[in-house]
Design a protein around this motif. Structure first.
Motif, short mmCIF file in Angstrom:
data_model
loop_
_atom_site.label_atom_id
_atom_site.label_comp_id
_atom_site.label_asym_id
_atom_site.label_seq_id
_atom_site.Cartn_x
_atom_site.Cartn_y
_atom_site.Cartn_z
N ARG A 202 -10.69 -19.80 29.12
CA ARG A 202 -9.78 -20.06 28.01
C ARG A 202 -9.04 -18.77 27.61
O ARG A 202 -7.84 -18.77 27.37
CB ARG A 202 -10.58 -20.59 26.81
CG ARG A 202 -9.74 -21.19 25.70
CD ARG A 202 -10.62 -21.84 24.66
NE ARG A 202 -11.35 -20.86 23.85
CZ ARG A 202 -10.87 -20.29 22.75
NH1 ARG A 202 -9.65 -20.58 22.33
NH2 ARG A 202 -11.59 -19.39 22.07
N ILE A 203 -9.83 -17.65 27.56
CA ILE A 203 -9.24 -16.37 27.15
C ILE A 203 -8.41 -15.76 28.29
O ILE A 203 -7.36 -15.18 28.07
CB ILE A 203 -10.35 -15.38 26.72
CG1 ILE A 203 -11.27 -16.02 25.69
CG2 ILE A 203 -9.75 -14.08 26.21
CD1 ILE A 203 -10.72 -16.16 24.31
N ARG B 107 -14.69 8.03 26.50
CA ARG B 107 -15.24 6.75 26.92
C ARG B 107 -15.55 5.86 25.72
O ARG B 107 -15.26 4.67 25.70
CB ARG B 107 -16.50 6.97 27.76
CG ARG B 107 -17.05 5.63 28.26
CD ARG B 107 -17.87 5.78 29.49
NE ARG B 107 -19.27 5.98 29.16
CZ ARG B 107 -20.24 5.89 30.08
NH1 ARG B 107 -19.95 5.65 31.35
NH2 ARG B 107 -21.48 6.10 29.73
N THR C 115 -5.73 -16.11 21.63
CA THR C 115 -6.04 -17.32 22.41
C THR C 115 -6.40 -18.47 21.50
O THR C 115 -5.97 -19.62 21.71
CB THR C 115 -7.20 -17.05 23.39
OG1 THR C 115 -6.95 -15.82 24.04
CG2 THR C 115 -7.30 -18.16 24.42
N ASN C 116 -7.21 -18.14 20.47
CA ASN C 116 -7.60 -19.20 19.53
C ASN C 116 -6.37 -19.81 18.86
O ASN C 116 -6.23 -21.02 18.76
CB ASN C 116 -8.55 -18.65 18.47
CG ASN C 116 -9.93 -18.44 19.03
OD1 ASN C 116 -10.26 -18.96 20.11
ND2 ASN C 116 -10.75 -17.66 18.34
N GLU D 116 -11.22 -1.25 23.97
CA GLU D 116 -11.40 -2.47 24.77
C GLU D 116 -11.97 -3.61 23.91
O GLU D 116 -11.55 -4.76 24.02
CB GLU D 116 -12.35 -2.21 25.93
CG GLU D 116 -11.65 -1.55 27.11
CD GLU D 116 -12.61 -1.21 28.25
OE1 GLU D 116 -12.16 -0.62 29.22
OE2 GLU D 116 -13.81 -1.55 28.13
N THR E 26 -7.39 -10.46 21.75
CA THR E 26 -7.08 -11.47 22.77
C THR E 26 -7.68 -12.82 22.38
O THR E 26 -7.05 -13.87 22.46
CB THR E 26 -7.63 -11.04 24.14
OG1 THR E 26 -7.21 -9.71 24.40
CG2 THR E 26 -7.14 -11.96 25.25
N ARG E 27 -8.94 -12.73 21.92
CA ARG E 27 -9.63 -13.95 21.52
C ARG E 27 -8.90 -14.63 20.35
O ARG E 27 -8.69 -15.84 20.35
CB ARG E 27 -11.06 -13.60 21.10
CG ARG E 27 -12.07 -14.70 21.38
CD ARG E 27 -13.47 -14.22 21.07
NE ARG E 27 -13.96 -13.28 22.06
CZ ARG E 27 -14.57 -13.64 23.18
NH1 ARG E 27 -14.78 -14.91 23.43
NH2 ARG E 27 -14.98 -12.75 24.05
N ARG F 203 -12.45 4.50 24.50
CA ARG F 203 -11.95 3.44 25.38
C ARG F 203 -12.71 2.13 25.14
O ARG F 203 -12.11 1.07 25.01
CB ARG F 203 -12.13 3.86 26.85
CG ARG F 203 -11.41 2.95 27.82
CD ARG F 203 -11.98 3.06 29.21
NE ARG F 203 -13.26 2.39 29.31
CZ ARG F 203 -14.23 2.74 30.14
NH1 ARG F 203 -14.10 3.78 30.92
NH2 ARG F 203 -15.36 2.04 30.16
N LEU F 204 -14.04 2.29 25.01
CA LEU F 204 -14.84 1.07 24.78
C LEU F 204 -14.45 0.41 23.46
O LEU F 204 -14.35 -0.82 23.37
CB LEU F 204 -16.33 1.41 24.80
CG LEU F 204 -16.90 1.69 26.20
CD1 LEU F 204 -18.34 2.21 26.09
CD2 LEU F 204 -16.86 0.44 27.07
N ASP G 135 -10.25 -7.02 23.16
CA ASP G 135 -10.95 -8.27 23.43
C ASP G 135 -10.89 -9.21 22.23
O ASP G 135 -10.60 -10.39 22.36
CB ASP G 135 -12.40 -7.94 23.78
CG ASP G 135 -12.97 -8.97 24.71
OD1 ASP G 135 -12.32 -9.25 25.74
OD2 ASP G 135 -14.05 -9.52 24.39
#
Lengths: 182, 498
Positions: free
Chosen positions: A109-110, B14, B32-33, B21, B28-29, B17-18, B25
């Motif tokens: 989905r993502i 690092r 997308t939702n 990220e 993005t979620r 970066r994490l 994420d």
């Protein structure tokens, strides 16, 4: 292959074998991306194969074992990215049963472009679960490693019988997982 | 810089970066939702839109007077697009044979599979335990799945290859199935179950539209029946008015005969006298002729003439003759007038209304009723000039005759009838007032009812005032009555001037 697989791999190699080794692997694998991986971007599967082959040579570890170890390392890292609230985390079995129908569905989905393996399940006894793995990548070793990672996470010792394998000409890999739930 | 310093810096990077990220994420979620939500809403909107399209078909069916077959054709066209069905077929229930008939097929390509067509249109399919027959019997939506063993013919044919199943929806009118829509389901996994409810609700709407149309048709038939009944009634009413008129004529006949008889008698008597006078004139003229032709005996003849003139009183005759003639002419004119009034009164209703003077109608009515009145009442007329209006004078005369006769009959001995007319507030107002015995209050409400009469049997029809009321109403006017028992009655008619 998802960028996150590469970034976690880089972290693992650097943490365990040092920056020098990783730099060597990257330069010798001569990757299109130049090794500058970012999570959320798709990279060609051949880059992973190149890296793993280099690592295997340098560490004198068979590719299959190396992938397995990586799978074990990968599991807790991937778990961090999942919406755990929506998952049944009560047992390893219930978690595994959600891989195909819930977790992969959410990933898809993502990231609609992501290619994911499929799992079919066979449930025989309460302490045994059979997962039938199918993927064009034939990364059954990664699945085994992830299963071990899950075993560590849930503190459930397991024993995997890999009775059918795509590398042996079967159309799927049969992973019979015996769990010590005592 | 030492290696350690690089390592520390690397670890820091690092971590950064994490963190980035992780943030990426989450974002993005989130995106997308939101996208999923938007997509779901869009899909719902599209579904609504299709449902609306279906409802529009139903509306068109009602508003544009579309035929059922045409409406169903449009209906399945939209349904096909909306549900992505492999096929849709429509069955109509034929009456009176009570047989289902396949009337419409929708298939996404040109070639509707022959075996499917055979199955769907076969007699087997339309009777017994088929899908359509089951809908016909149960009057409910029926769902069939390829694995359903109840329909062996179908299962054998499809076996999951063409379709996974089908839905059959009834279209009902007044609780009876009139048509069935069968929608093929390609794949149960992708089939949107919400469509079943939507199609069902639209099918109900279509049924309601059908019921409404049926009701409308029934209403139209009823209206036609009523119209024809009204025509019959109007013809009967015209007949009734004429009959009532003839009845009043009968009542008037004796009086009218007397009216005519009087002048005729004195005209006759005058004529007889004139006949005698003529004999005298003839003798005298003979003597005068002799006198002119015979000068010898002139003295003798002159004496005879003088004797005759004295004997017959020629001077009286000469003064009497002129008024006698003019009396006779007047008498005959009266007779002529009465006969004319009678003729006009007795005539069938004028087919068209015509311009007329209401005062003239009153005058004519008085002429006709003169004999009824003259021994009973003095008539006091105050007729002010009124505008000429379009009316049926013959009918209005009938109204006034009725009221005047009633007035006369209300007067026991000798009274007065006062008749006034005037133009007032765009109406011609005619008042006919008598000082007769009046009408009791409890009877006042009934006097315009048909067949209501207070007169002895044989004297009235009981229709006079009811018909008068109808006539005034037809002229868009109104008629009112006021009465005090023992004092008299007042009838007022109002006729609008347009």
């Amino acid at each position: 292959m998802q960028g996150v697989i590469y970034t976690i791999l880089a972290d693992m190699v650097i943490d365990n074998y040092g920056m020098e080794l990783w730099n060597e692997v990257i330069s010798e694998a001569s990757l299109d991306s130049g090794g500058a991986f970012t999570a959320g971007v798709q990279y060609s599967d051949s880059e992973l194969i190149g890296i793993v082959n280099q690592l295997s040579q340098k560490l004198s570890v068979p590719v299959k074992d190396l992938i397995k170890v990586y799978g074990e390392y990968l599991f807790p890292q991937l778990l961090k990215q999942l919406p755990l609230n929506d998952l049944d985390m009560s047992s390893m079995r219930s978690f595994l049963l959600q891989v195909d129908s819930v977790i992969h569905k959410e990933v898809k989905r993502i990231h609609p472009d992501a290619y994911l393996p499929t799992f079919d399940y066979e449930q025989n006894e309460s302490d045994c679960l059979t997962m039938l793995y199918r993927s064009k990548r034939k990364l059954c070793a990664l699945s085994e490693g992830l299963l071990i990672g899950a075993s560590n996470y849930f503190s459930t010792p397991i024993n995997i019988n890999h009775s059918k394998c795509m590398h042996k000409g079967d159309d799927h890999c049969r992973l019979e997982i015996h769990m010590d739930v005592s | 810089m030492s290696n350690d310093a690089y390592k520390i810096a690397y670890e820091r990077e690092r971590k950064a970066r994490l963190a980035a990220e992780k943030m990426l994420d989450e974002k993005t979620r989130e995106v997308t939702n939101s996208m999923s939500l938007v997509k779901a809403q869009f899909e719902e909107l599209m579904a609504r839109n299709k449902e609306l399209d279906l409802l529009v078909t139903v509306a068109n069916f009602t508003q544009k007077q579309m035929s059922l077959t045409e409406a169903l054709k449009q209906f399945i066209e939209i349904l096909g697009e909306a549900t992505n069905s492999p096929y849709i077929v429509v069955y109509l229930l034929k009456q009176p044979s009570h047989c289902l008939k396949l009337i419409e097929i929708k298939w996404p390509t040109d070639n509707f599979p022959g075996e499917l067509h055979n199955l769907l249109s076969s007699a087997d399919n339309l009777e017994g335990a088929s899908l359509a027959a089951r809908v016909l019997k149960n009057k409910k939506t029926v769902c069939w799945s390829a694995s359903d063993k109840n329909f062996p013919n179908r299962s054998q044919l499809f076996n999951g290859a063409l379709i996974d199943g089908a839905y059959a929806f009834p279209i009902m009118r007044f609780g009876e199935v009139v048509a069935i829509i069968e929608v093929g389901v390609k794949d149960w996994l992708t089939f949107q179950a919400s469509w079943v409810n939507q199609v069902e609700s639209v099918a109900i709407q279509l049924g309601v539209a059908l019921e409404r149309r049926k009701a409308q048709k029934n209403t139209e038939v009823k209206v036609k029946e009523l119209e024809s009944a009204l025509e019959t009634l109007q013809a009967a009413q015209t007949q009734l008015i004429q009959s009532e008129k003839l009845a009043s004529l009968g009542e008037l006949a004796a009086g009218v005969a007397h009216e005519i008889n009087n002048p005729i008698s004195f005209v006759l008597s005058n004529m007889e006298t004139l006949e005698e006078y003529t004999v005298v004139f003839q003798q005298l003229i003979k003597h005068y002729q002799k006198l002119a032709s015979d000068p010898v005996d002139s003295d003798e003849i002159s004496r005879t003439i003088q004797e005759l003139e004295r004997e017959e009183d020629i001077n009286f005759i000469l003064t009497d003759i002129e008024p006698m003639l003019s009396d006779a002419v007047a008498g005959l004119k009266r007779v002529k007038g009465i006969v004319n009034s009678l003729k006009r009164f007795a005539r069938q209703e004028e087919s068209e209304s015509q311009p007329a003077d209401i005062n003239q109608c009153v005058e004519n009515a008085l002429k006709l009723t003169n004999n009824e009145i003259k021994y009973k009442a003095n008539v006091v007329k105050e007729l002010a000039p009124v505008p000429i209006i379009d009316c049926r004078p013959n009918q209005l005369e009938q109204v006034f005759v009725n009221i005047i006769i009633n007035a006369c009959q209300a007067i026991d001995d000798k009274g007065t009838i006062q008749i006034t007319s005037k133009f007032e507030n765009d109406n011609i107002k005619v008042e006919i007032v008598d000082n007769g015995k009046g009408i009791d209050k409890d009877k006042l409400n009934s006097i315009f009812d048909p067949f209501y009469t207070t007169k002895p049997v044989g004297v009235g029809t009981g229709l006079g005032l009811s018909i008068s009321y109808g006539i005034i109403e037809k002229h868009k006017g109104r008629i009112e009555v006021e009465s005090s028992p023992g004092k008299g009655t007042k009838f007022i008619t109002y006729l609008p001037v347009e």
